[in-house]
Design an enzyme around this catalytic site. Structure first.
Site, PDB file in Angstrom:
ATOM      1  NE  ARG A  76      -2.219  -1.465   3.646  1.00  0.00           N
ATOM      2  CZ  ARG A  76      -1.595  -0.708   4.581  1.00  0.00           C
ATOM      3  NH1 ARG A  76      -1.776   0.593   4.675  1.00  0.00           N
ATOM      4  NH2 ARG A  76      -1.323  -1.291   5.523  1.00  0.00           N
ATOM      5  CE1 TYR A 204       0.456  -5.942  -1.794  1.00  0.00           C
ATOM      6  CE2 TYR A 204      -0.701  -4.177  -0.883  1.00  0.00           C
ATOM      7  CZ  TYR A 204      -0.405  -5.400  -0.805  1.00  0.00           C
ATOM      8  OH  TYR A 204      -0.377  -5.938   0.265  1.00  0.00           O
ATOM      9  N   GLY A 205      -2.691  -5.420  -4.310  1.00  0.00           N
ATOM     10  CA  GLY A 205      -4.039  -5.574  -3.496  1.00  0.00           C
ATOM     11  C   GLY A 205      -4.588  -4.488  -2.560  1.00  0.00           C
ATOM     12  N   GLY A 206      -3.980  -4.295  -1.643  1.00  0.00           N
ATOM     13  CA  GLY A 206      -4.398  -3.297  -0.825  1.00  0.00           C
ATOM     14  C   GLY A 206      -4.913  -1.677  -1.662  1.00  0.00           C
ATOM     15  CG  HIS A 233      -6.819  -3.138  10.289  1.00  0.00           C
ATOM     16  ND1 HIS A 233      -5.702  -2.894  10.378  1.00  0.00           N
ATOM     17  CD2 HIS A 233      -6.805  -4.424   9.366  1.00  0.00           C
ATOM     18  CE1 HIS A 233      -5.054  -3.575   9.694  1.00  0.00           C
ATOM     19  NE2 HIS A 233      -5.457  -4.464   8.782  1.00  0.00           N
ATOM     20  CB  SER A 258       1.640  -7.241  13.597  1.00  0.00           C
ATOM     21  OG  SER A 258       2.079  -6.006  13.451  1.00  0.00           O
ATOM     22  CB  THR A 261      -3.214 -13.752   8.735  1.00  0.00           C
ATOM     23  OG1 THR A 261      -3.722 -12.469   8.218  1.00  0.00           O
ATOM     24  CG2 THR A 261      -3.557 -15.072   8.137  1.00  0.00           C
ATOM     25  NE  ARG A 375       0.135  -8.757   1.990  1.00  0.00           N
ATOM     26  CZ  ARG A 375      -0.461  -8.184   2.601  1.00  0.00           C
ATOM     27  NH1 ARG A 375      -1.625  -8.768   3.459  1.00  0.00           N
ATOM     28  NH2 ARG A 375      -0.139  -7.050   3.682  1.00  0.00           N
TER      29      ARG A 375
END
Ligand code: OXD
Ligand code: MN
Length: 592
Positions: A76, A204-206, A233, A258, A261, A375
């Site tokens: 991001r 990018y994903g985010g 979040h 951090s 997941t 990812r």
């Protein structure tokens, strides 16, 4: 592809917007996604033929692909992520702001003719379970097949969403183009009053999967403020205790990369076999006050977009099996011998790999093979340890909420807020060391309230006030805790083993909820009596555990003074209740 009947069933304003976008961006083709398996196969073929999609070993990784984003487009970009409103005050001191009109002009300029020679994909998507009052809908337009394939896993998209759009009063419009990927003109713009997102020159994903952070957090947080709920979040975890015949739902906010997941997918240590942990969600929770005054949560997503780097048998054994089918790997390394993905932490590397940029890589060359923010995108449905309630339209009732961050000193392994209101303070004063997901220098301590610094779509001072407003409506609030798995000793080694062993801390929280154990009161909250932490089977000295809870009065005064500097940035928007909680804590630390 959706047929004319489906398209006609969508609100006229939405269809007109699609045609307006088409006129401006001038794609060669227009494709309405239906979310079917045939469509998926077609897109896989298309990307494979373009040479961008590496099909992985079908025997070991069924229907899995590897994708590499441009080298400078791997995370991001917070300084390119803008909140676009009338006034800067609405965005607040922690967001980057641009005046709405100016941003519109700039973005439409960049989108002008941008899809020439490309296909414009239109993706109707649903966030949250079907038939739920708490779910939301949106439509993303993109010229990236990679984005479509990710959205397919992370949201409920296509036909199911078309049905739901018909039932909802509002929908989010999201427009994305890969553009030419130039950093100079890379922008992710949020127009909360218009329920509109525009993102360009990134994949990018985010930044590009607009259902995720842009919709489910930044836009949703504004809706949540206006409608009296919370878009957070946070992961959502179900812990069941066979002995107590009880289920506990835990939501937790940890900054990006951090171990959120991993915690959401925790496997209890072997001597905790009366417990079972199951995932509802790993990244985002929408929380509502239920009819009985309880706090309830849903996971708006339908899959996981987790950090691959570091994921392996010790950090997250539960996910590994899931990654063996229907998964997209982004910016991991490739073993060219058997066409399997690889990343640090997964296993011992083979002699020769292609690194995340596609360059030859040899063991011992001192470089990383996978990108630190590589990812996996994988469906929740096929995850063996999912909680059934991820599809419950009414969500789950929370009994525990936790905040935390990566801190090498000062912050104890765990402490408990004395009240829900003090818990809001603990969330608001979270500071953490930065990681690779944020595209900033790593390892710097910065304030990251509720891990929402990068995701709150409005002034965070008002956001804190909103938390207190919600708290007023909650009759039986969850217990709030703060955790820190990352405290180091004087030699720089982590003291606590982390990963699955973190379950020992969750177990203590559950005992606190059930009032089975007392705790020690400190000015900042309650910490465990060490005897109440179940450390059986852990090879760690008692003095080390004591070190994890050592209360450093001077260190805390310094911490609170730094928090105060951060809070002051919000000036008049900072709610008096937060100052009240802060002053109370400050005074009790001083008097300790
Ligand atoms: C994420 C993030 O992708 O927090 O979940 O960066
Ligand atoms: Mn996240």
């Amino acid at each position: 592809m959706l047929d004319e009947k489906d398209i006609k069933s969508l609100p006229g304003s939405l269809v007109s917007w699609v045609y307006e976008v088409k006129e401006r961006t001038k794609p060669d083709k227009v494709y309405w996604c239906d979310g079917s398996d045939e469509e998926n196969a077609e897109l896989n073929n298309l990307l494979t033929n373009e040479g961008k999609w590496i099909k992985l070993n079908e025997k070991e990784y069924e229907n899995c692909y590897l994708y590499r984003t441009q080298r400078d487009d791997v995370a991001r970009v917070e300084d390119r992520t803008l909140i676009c409103t009338e006034n800067a005050e609405e965005a607040g001191p922690t967001n980057r702001w641009m005046k709405k009109e100016k941003a519109f002009k700039m973005m439409w300029g960049l989108f002008d003719g941008v899809m020439r020679g490309k296909t414009m994909y239109i993706i109707p998507y649903l966030m949250g379970p079907e038939n739920s009052d708490f779910s939301q809908v949106g439509i993303e337009i993109t010229d990236s097949a990679y984005v479509v394939l990710n959205m397919r896993i992370l949201t409920r998209m296509g036909q199911v969403a078309v049905k739901e759009i018909g039932k909802k009063k509002k929908y989010v419009r999201a427009l994305h183009s890969t553009g030419d990927l130039s950093i100079k003109n890379r922008y992710i713009c949020h127009f909360p009053d218009e329920l509109l997102l525009m993102s360009i020159n990134t994949e990018y994903g985010g930044n590009a999967i607009l259902s995720k952070k842009p919709h489910a957090l930044r836009i949703a947080s504004v809706a949540a403020r206006d409608e009296g709920w919370l878009a957070e979040h946070m992961f959502l975890l179900e812990v069941s205790d066979k002995k107590r015949k009880n289920k506990y739902y835990i939501s937790g906010a940890l900054p990006s990369a951090s171990g959120k997941t991993n915690l959401a997918m925790i496997k209890p240590p072997s001597n905790f076999n009366e417990f079972e942990a199951r995932t509802v969600g790993d990244d985002i929770s929408w929380l509502f006050v239920g009819k009985g005054g309880e706090l309830r949560g849903i996971n708006p997503e339908n899959g996981f977009f987790g950090v691959a780097y570091g994921t392996g048998p010790s950090s997250n054994p539960n996910i590994l099996e899931s990654l063996k089918k229907n998964t997209i790997f982004t910016n991991v390394a490739l073993n060219p011998k058997n066409n399997t993905p690889w990343w640090e932490g997964l296993s011992e590397p083979t002699e020769l790999l292609y690194d995340w940029t596609g360059t030859e890589w040899h063991t011992g060359n001192g470089k990383e093979a996978a990108h630190k923010n590589s990812r996996f995108t994988t469906p929740l449905k096929q995850y063996k340890f999912k909680s059934k309630s991820y599809e419950d339209p009414n969500g789950v009732e929370l009994s525990i909420m936790l905040f935390g961050g990566r801190r090498s000193s000062l912050i104890p392994l765990v402490y408990e807020a004395k009240t829900f209101e003090q818990g809001i303070l603990l969330g608001a004063m979270t500071r953490a060391e930065t990681t690779a997901a944020q595209s900033a220098s790593t390892g710097i301590v910065r304030s990251d309230p509720m891990s929402m610094l990068a995701f709150c779509g409005y002034n965070m001072g008002d956001y804190f006030k909103h938390w207190f407003d919600v708290a007023d409506k909650v009759k039986n609030p969850p217990k709030v805790f703060n955790v820190n798995w990352f405290r180091k000793d004087e030699k720089g080694n982590y003291i606590w083993p982390g990963f699955g062993e973190n379950f020992r801390v969750l177990k203590w929280m559950i005992d606190r909820v059930d009032k089975k154990v007392n705790a020690i009161e400190l000015p900042i909250g309650f910490i465990p009596n060490i005897k109440d932490l179940d450390l059986k089977g852990l090879n760690i000295r008692k003095e080390k555990i004591e070190e994890l809870f050592y209360f450093d009065k001077q260190g805390w005064l310094k911490e609170l003074n730094e928090v105060k500097v951060f809070f002051k940035k919000f000036e008049k928007n900072l709610p008096s209740k937060l100052w009240y909680e802060f002053d109370k804590m400050y005074k009790s630390v001083q008097e300790y």
